[in-house]
Scaffold this active site. Structure first.
Site, PDB file in Angstrom:
ATOM      1  N   ASP A 214      -6.448  34.336  -3.093  1.00  0.00           N
ATOM      2  CA  ASP A 214      -7.176  35.434  -3.284  1.00  0.00           C
ATOM      3  C   ASP A 214      -8.225  35.404  -2.202  1.00  0.00           C
ATOM      4  OD1 ASP A 214      -8.251  32.780  -3.839  1.00  0.00           O
ATOM      5  OD2 ASP A 214      -9.301  33.537  -5.519  1.00  0.00           O
TER       6      ASP A 214
ATOM      7  N   TYR B 227      -7.983  27.600   8.277  1.00  0.00           N
ATOM      8  CA  TYR B 227      -9.160  26.758   8.781  1.00  0.00           C
ATOM      9  C   TYR B 227      -8.840  25.812  10.030  1.00  0.00           C
ATOM     10  CZ  TYR B 227     -12.280  28.464   5.150  1.00  0.00           C
ATOM     11  OH  TYR B 227     -13.003  29.476   4.173  1.00  0.00           O
TER      12      TYR B 227
ATOM     13  N   ASP C 195     -11.153  36.845  -0.255  1.00  0.00           N
ATOM     14  CA  ASP C 195     -12.110  38.227  -0.558  1.00  0.00           C
ATOM     15  C   ASP C 195     -13.087  38.526   0.505  1.00  0.00           C
ATOM     16  OD1 ASP C 195     -13.292  35.774  -1.030  1.00  0.00           O
ATOM     17  OD2 ASP C 195     -13.688  36.015  -3.335  1.00  0.00           O
ATOM     18  N   ASP C 196     -12.855  37.956   1.824  1.00  0.00           N
ATOM     19  CA  ASP C 196     -13.667  38.303   2.695  1.00  0.00           C
ATOM     20  C   ASP C 196     -12.906  38.289   4.209  1.00  0.00           C
ATOM     21  OD1 ASP C 196     -14.185  35.569   4.094  1.00  0.00           O
ATOM     22  OD2 ASP C 196     -14.211  35.119   1.967  1.00  0.00           O
TER      23      ASP C 196
ATOM     24  N   ASP D 218      -8.884  31.173   5.803  1.00  0.00           N
ATOM     25  CA  ASP D 218      -8.956  30.647   4.686  1.00  0.00           C
ATOM     26  C   ASP D 218      -7.981  29.400   4.531  1.00  0.00           C
ATOM     27  OD1 ASP D 218     -10.173  31.967   2.228  1.00  0.00           O
ATOM     28  OD2 ASP D 218      -9.537  33.583   3.146  1.00  0.00           O
TER      29      ASP D 218
ATOM     30  N   ARG E 138     -14.187  36.364  -7.805  1.00  0.00           N
ATOM     31  CA  ARG E 138     -14.233  35.221  -8.459  1.00  0.00           C
ATOM     32  C   ARG E 138     -15.667  34.843  -9.112  1.00  0.00           C
ATOM     33  NH1 ARG E 138     -12.256  31.742  -3.259  1.00  0.00           N
ATOM     34  NH2 ARG E 138     -13.390  32.858  -1.612  1.00  0.00           N
TER      35      ARG E 138
END
Length: 644
Positions: A207, A313, A209-210, A201, A500
């Protein structure tokens, strides 16, 4: 004698019915007069005294007068007012208040008063929400409004955010409420805590989420497990939190901060797949063959995982490109990154050959100070690590679309039908003038659409692509499986962002029903309407805040020689809209800045070109150098001029 005279009444009636009338929309000008626009071709002049009865944007019926070859419109009846609920700036003091709507073409102050029960003493410069109460065409003497909500004081640094959220009637903060314990859903969870799952991320993301895990298999195959945060393990359908999430439909991402769909305790903590924390997930296990095809043995299951690393990233991209000084913390994590890059490569090639791949556009990020001031705006190109996550998510969403379609026959699907059939012939004709031959029937099929898109992507410039964009239909949210032409896929259903997106939460519940072998209820179509409307409002809010911040950022460049590379994005009768390449700001170049002699200048929206003396000088997608001529803070508009 004339009272109640039936003949006179009849005569009046006759005169009334014989008087020509027209219905249209009022367009104001800065000069006091206006026009009644009936359609694209026909408009009538409205003289300044008559403009006092109406407001820009009102839909009205007007009496048409003809004098000495000149026609003018006299407003008679209000069909639909332009202003109902609006935001604006207050003028005056408590006893004599007025409000100026925050709209580029509404300059006049409207007398107003605070609504009963509104405990705020309004003063000059305050921002407020108001509702129109009186209109001259409704038999009232003048316009009058009621202040229904205080937004903030005039000098608040965060005006762009608070005013924009109030304008679109969107929430300002996270929802209240807390989920303290997981529900008993009757699901058996696989224990995958020993596997080396990683999240990738931005550095600031809370948050997550994966999480992803990859494994090499025999025969040059690869296994990918996509693990997704599991908010429906905490939030029961129909509960207070569920209803709040349903209304919000999405987390609202604005420059500088977000307003989450779920309480922060859930979005940023209990559901977030933090490193070294055990979390419940909904997972999908898939096998990819050597050419990137997703094999048929797709498996959805509930599990618990423990992410072993929160990767960023840029650091992952640098490492894969052999630059920078970041290193994965262990060989196991390094191996995950290598395998995920391999999966990305395979899936990218598969989509390139069998579906469609979007051209990479950079994301623009506002870097803000403590007081909301814009310190910088940076273009963040989409690099290999972004593509790793994107390919994994698209693959997982293809899997969900297939499973929901085959097992249930419904779900929350993203559907895009390509071109509107009504436009197919016009599209084929336009392409023919540019040397591309397509069959008007074939282009309406998924294969035909993909074929055309690949041909357009192979063109030396994006000019032709920009010309046909107006023939495309919009993407929709549907409970019925259907193709997504834009992605080149037979079906697409997202479930990878349930923190989200409410639609992803619905798909989680449906996938859980499939896992348990239970029957599921088809989602109501109303929910797709709410989601589409919220998506529209959130996008408008993001754009509005962005416009405000761009104006603040570029204000000190107005009137200077600072040059910006700018891509032409649209051409209209009045000039050109351009996007500054370095920061994403939209600016307008008025036609007189392009050429001084108006008769020698043709700005054609239809052709996407600007011609001077018959020669094409500019066209959409050209990149030109501009300077900033003016920044109008009250309308948040940026005026540019081409560098000679």
């Amino acid at each position: 004698m004339f009272q109640d005279n039936p003949l006179l009444a009849q005569l009046k009636q006759q005169l009334h019915s014989q008087t020509p009338r027209a219905e249209g929309v009022v367009k104001a000008t800065e000069k006091g007069f206006g026009f009644l626009e009936v359609d694209a071709q026909k408009s009538y002049f409205i003289p300044p005294p008559q403009m006092k009865k109406v407001m820009h944007g009102d839909r009205i019926i007007a009496v048409i007068h003809s004098e000495k070859e000149r026609e003018s419109a006299e407003p008679e009846e209000l069909v639909e007012p332009f202003l109902t609920r609006f935001v604006g700036k207050v003028q005056g003091k408590n006893d004599r208040l007025a409000i100026v709507p925050d709209h580029p073409l509404l300059k006049d102050a409207i007398p107003c008063r605070a609504a009963r029960g509104l405990n705020h003493e309004f003063k000059e410069g305050d921002w407020a929400v108001a509702e129109m109460r009186r209109h001259p065409l409704k038999g009232d003497r003048s316009f009058y409004a009621e202040l229904t909500q205080y937004i903030t004081f005039g000098d608040d640094h965060f005006v762009p955010w608070w005013v924009t959220l109030a304008r679109h009637n969107l929430e300002k903060e996270a929802p209240d409420g807390v989920a303290t314990e997981m529900l008993d859903e009757g699901l058996v969870r696989e224990d995958l805590t020993a596997l080396d799952f990683v999240t990738i991320d931005s550095a600031s993301t809370e948050d997550m989420d994966d999480a992803l895990f990859a494994k090499a298999l025999p025969d040059d195959k690869l296994q990918l497990i996509v693990a997704i945060a599991d908010p429906t393990a905490w939030i029961a359908e129909g509960s207070k939190l569920d209803k709040a999430a349903k209304i919000r439909a999405f987390t609202n991402y604005l420059p500088g901060f977000n307003i989450p769909m779920l309480p922060r305790e859930l979005s940023d903590d209990l559901c977030s797949l933090r490193a070294n924390e055990v979390r419940p997930v909904l997972a999908c296990r898939m096998t990819l063959s050597a050419d990137g095809t997703i094999e048929d043995n797709i498996e959805f299951f509930a599990a618990t995982i423990e992410s072993k690393a929160k990767l960023v990233y840029d650091q992952v991209s640098d490492w894969l490109e052999n630059t920078g000084d970041w290193q994965p913390e262990s060989e196991a994590i390094a191996e995950q990154v290598r395998l995920l890059a391999q999966i990305c490569q395979r899936r990218g090639e598969w989509r390139h050959n069998h579906a469609l791949v979007f051209k990479d556009r950079p994301d623009y990020r506002f870097i803000l100070g403590e007081k909301g001031e814009v310190l910088d705006i940076v273009a963040e190109p989409r690099r290999i690590a972004n593509r790793i996550v994107e390919e994994a998510m698209i693959a997982a969403n293809i899997c969900a679309a297939r499973v929901l379609r085959d097992k249930l026959g419904f779900g929350i699907y993203n559907v895009h039908m390509g071109f509107d059939p009504a436009n197919a012939d016009a599209l084929a004709a336009l392409l023919k003038t540019h040397g591309l031959h397509v069959d008007a029937e074939e282009v309406l099929t998924l294969d035909g659409f993909c074929k055309l898109r690949r041909e357009l992507d192979a063109q030396p410039t994006g000019f032709l692509d920009s010309r046909i964009r107006r023939f495309q239909s919009f993407a929709e949210i549907s409970t019925e499986p259907g193709p997504h032409f834009g992605l080149g896929l037979e079906a697409y259903a997202t479930w990878t962002s349930p923190i989200r997106k409410y639609g992803d939460m619905i798909n989680h519940r449906l996938l859980k029903a499939v896992i348990k072998g239970e029957t599921a209820t088809r989602p109501q179509d109303e929910i797709t309407v709410q989601m589409a409307e919220r998506r529209r409002l959130n996008r408008m809010a993001e754009r509005d805040v962005g416009d405000w911040l761009y104006a603040r950022f570029l204000k000190d460049k107005a009137g200077t020689d600072t040059r910006f590379a700018a891509e032409i994005v649209d051409i209209s009768r009045g000039g050109m809209r351009v996007r500054l390449v370095d920061n994403g700001a939209i600016a307008f170049i008025p036609a007189p800045f392009l050429h001084a002699v108006r008769d020698e200048l043709v700005c054609s929206q239809e052709n996407g070109t600007v011609q001077i003396k018959g020669e094409t000088v500019y066209k959409v997608t050209d990149v030109i150098d501009v300077t900033i001529a003016e920044v109008r803070m009250e309308t948040r508009s940026i005026i540019a001029r081409p560098v000679a």
